[in-house]
Design an enzyme around this catalytic site. Structure first.
Site, PDB file in Angstrom:
ATOM      1  N   ARG A  56     -15.654 -13.522   3.211  1.00 57.32           N
ATOM      2  CA  ARG A  56     -16.780 -12.618   3.379  1.00 57.32           C
ATOM      3  C   ARG A  56     -16.986 -12.137   4.817  1.00 57.32           C
ATOM      4  NH1 ARG A  56     -17.230 -15.326  -0.856  1.00 57.32           N
ATOM      5  NH2 ARG A  56     -16.386 -16.925   0.485  1.00 57.32           N
ATOM      6  N   THR A  57     -17.039 -13.069   5.738  1.00 59.66           N
ATOM      7  CA  THR A  57     -17.485 -12.703   7.082  1.00 59.66           C
ATOM      8  C   THR A  57     -16.481 -11.767   7.751  1.00 59.66           C
ATOM      9  OG1 THR A  57     -18.509 -14.876   7.170  1.00 59.66           O
ATOM     10  CG2 THR A  57     -18.400 -13.638   9.233  1.00 59.66           C
ATOM     11  N   LYS A  86       0.730 -21.503  21.476  1.00 59.67           N
ATOM     12  CA  LYS A  86       1.513 -21.777  22.701  1.00 59.67           C
ATOM     13  C   LYS A  86       0.662 -22.459  23.761  1.00 59.67           C
ATOM     14  CE  LYS A  86       3.397 -17.256  21.826  1.00 59.67           C
ATOM     15  NZ  LYS A  86       3.421 -15.901  22.414  1.00 59.67           N
ATOM     16  N   ARG A 107     -14.796 -16.340  14.872  1.00 58.46           N
ATOM     17  CA  ARG A 107     -15.056 -17.583  14.126  1.00 58.46           C
ATOM     18  C   ARG A 107     -14.151 -18.658  14.703  1.00 58.46           C
ATOM     19  NH1 ARG A 107     -15.684 -18.414   7.751  1.00 58.46           N
ATOM     20  NH2 ARG A 107     -17.684 -17.504   8.356  1.00 58.46           N
ATOM     21  N   HIS A 135     -24.256 -19.842  12.322  1.00 57.35           N
ATOM     22  CA  HIS A 135     -23.646 -18.673  11.673  1.00 57.35           C
ATOM     23  C   HIS A 135     -24.736 -17.597  11.642  1.00 57.35           C
ATOM     24  CE1 HIS A 135     -21.150 -16.229   9.264  1.00 57.35           C
ATOM     25  NE2 HIS A 135     -20.754 -17.094   8.352  1.00 57.35           N
TER      26      HIS A 135
HETATM   27  N1   CP Z   1     -20.432 -17.162   3.922  1.00 60.12           N
HETATM   28  C1   CP Z   1     -19.298 -17.211   4.627  1.00 60.12           C
HETATM   29  O1   CP Z   1     -19.298 -17.433   5.849  1.00 60.12           O
HETATM   30  O2   CP Z   1     -18.163 -16.966   3.898  1.00 60.12           O
HETATM   31  P1   CP Z   1     -16.694 -16.926   4.462  1.00 60.12           P
HETATM   32  O3   CP Z   1     -16.364 -18.307   4.963  1.00 60.12           O
HETATM   33  O4   CP Z   1     -15.836 -16.501   3.325  1.00 60.12           O
HETATM   34  O5   CP Z   1     -16.664 -15.944   5.612  1.00 60.12           O
END
Ligand code: CP
Length: 307
Positions: A56-57, A86, A107, A135
Site C-alpha cells: 500500500r504505502t 555494499k 521506509r 507511520h
Molecule cells: N499499511 C501499510 O503500511 O501497508 P504496507 O506495508 O503494504 O505498505
C-alpha cells in the site's frame, strides 16, 4: 510546531489540529476534482526508498505522484538491491538521492531512520514507516477515514487490538488523536505486546483516556471504531510466541460492536481479521486504504511547496 510546506515528516507529532483539517479538506478536493490536480506536480520527481516490504504505502505514494503529473524513481527492496548491500550508509544514500529527486518517501527497518535521513537530506523526507516507531502518513489516512465517516474526531471511542507494542500505525494514530477533545482509546493486546508505557503516559498527559481491556468483546461495546492490527511477527523477540493470545474478529466480537461502528485495519491482515468480515457493512479497511491515495497526493503537494 505546525507542519510547514517543504518540510520533512518524521513524526505525526509535527501535525497540529489545523494542519490535519487542512489536509483532509485538500484530500476531499482531490477526490472530488482529480482532473484539477492532474498536472500539479509535473516537473517533480519522487524517490521511494523502501528497505522493508510494502504494498500500500509504496504503491500509493507512487500512484499519488503520478496522478499529480509527477515522476517516480524507486528502490523497492533497498536492503537487497541498493548499494546498502555494499555497505553504503543510509545517510550517504539520502545525500545522493536528494540530488536526483524533489521529495523522498522512506521506509526503513530501524526506528529513527526517517529522522536521521531528514537531518542530512536537502529535500523533504516522508517517513513511510521506521521500524516499530511511527507511520505518520498511515495515521493521516486512518484519521481521514474516521473524519469522513463521522465528520469529526472529537468525542471518539476507538478500540485498538493486536500488536500495540510493535505496531507503528497504532503509535502514530494514537498520538494524532491527542489533538481532539474527549477521546477514549481502549487497548486490547496479548501480554508483552501492549502499548509502550511511555506512549500510554504521553497520551494520558495530552488528554486522551486510555483504558486497558482483556476481553475484546468488552472493549467493543459502545465503541465507534475497532482498529485491528496484525501481530508484527517480523519484529518479535525470538522467545515470544506470535500465536499466544492472538485476538480475532469473530462473531462474538461483531455482535458486541455497535451498528454505527467501523472496523479498520492498516493491512496487510492475516488471521486476526478473517475474510468473512468483509461482507459486514461495518468493514471499512478497503475504503481506508483507498483514501490513502488522496491523503498522499495532498501530502506530496504540500511537501513540494505547491499547497
Ligand atoms: N499499511 C501499510 O503500511 O501497508 P504496507 O506495508 O503494504 O505498505
Amino acid at each position: 510546531v505546525a507542519w510547514e510546506a517543504r518540510q520533512s515528516i518524521t513524526s505525526i507529532r509535527q501535525f497540529e489540529r489545523p494542519d490535519l483539517l487542512r489536509l483532509f479538506d485538500r484530500a476531499d478536493d482531490i477526490r472530488d476534482r482529480p482532473s484539477a490536480y492532474a498536472d500539479a506536480a509535473t516537473p517533480y520527481v519522487l524517490a521511494t526508498l523502501f528497505y522493508e516490504p510494502s504494498t500500500r504505502t509504496r504503491l500509493s505514494f507512487e500512484a499519488a505522484m503520478m496522478r499529480l503529473g509527477g515522476k517516480v524513481i524507486s528502490t523497492e527492496n533497498a536492503r537487497a538491491m541498493s548499494s546498502a548491500v555494499k555497505g553504503e550508509s543510509l545517510a550517504d544514500t539520502i545525500r545522493i538521492v536528494s540530488g536526483y529527486a524533489d521529495v523522498i518517501a522512506l521506509r526503513h527497518h530501524e526506528e529513527g531512520a526517517a529522522a536521521l535521513a531528514a537531518a542530512v537530506a536537502s529535500v523533504p523526507v516522508l517517513n513511510a514507516g521506521d521500524g516499530p516507531g511511527e507511520h505518520p502518513s498511515q495515521a493521516l489516512l486512518d484519521a481521514y477515514l474516521i473524519y469522513r465517516r463521522r465528520g469529526s474526531l472529537d468525542g471518539l471511542t476507538l478500540t485498538f487490538v493486536g500488536d500495540l507494542a510493535y505496531g507503528r500505525t497504532v503509535h502514530s494514530l494514537a498520538l494524532l488523536l491527542t489533538h481532539f477533545h474527549d477521546v477514549t482509546v481502549r487497548v486490547v493486546a496479548p501480554e508483552s505486546l501492549g502499548l509502550p508505557t511511555a506512549l500510554a503516559a504521553e497520551l494520558a498527559r495530552r488528554g486522551v483516556t486510555v483504558m486497558p481491556f482483556s476481553r475484546l468483546e468488552d472493549a467493543c461495546r459502545h465503541a465507534d471504531v475497532l482498529y485491528v492490527t496484525r501481530i508484527q511477527t517480523e519484529r518479535l523477540p525470538a522467545d515470544l510466541d506470535p500465536d499466544a493470545a492472538r485476538y480475532t474478529v469473530d462473531p462474538g466480537v461483531l455482535a458486541a460492536l455497535p451498528a454505527h461502528a467501523i472496523i479498520m485495519h492498516p493491512l496487510p491482515r492475516v488471521a486476526e481479521l478473517p475474510p468473512t468480515v468483509d461482507a459486514d457493512p461495518r468493514a471499512a479497511y478497503f475504503e481506508q486504504a483507498r483514501g490513502g491515495l488522496f491523503v498522499r497526493m495532498a501530502l506530496l503537494l504540500r511537501a513540494l511547496g505547491l499547497d
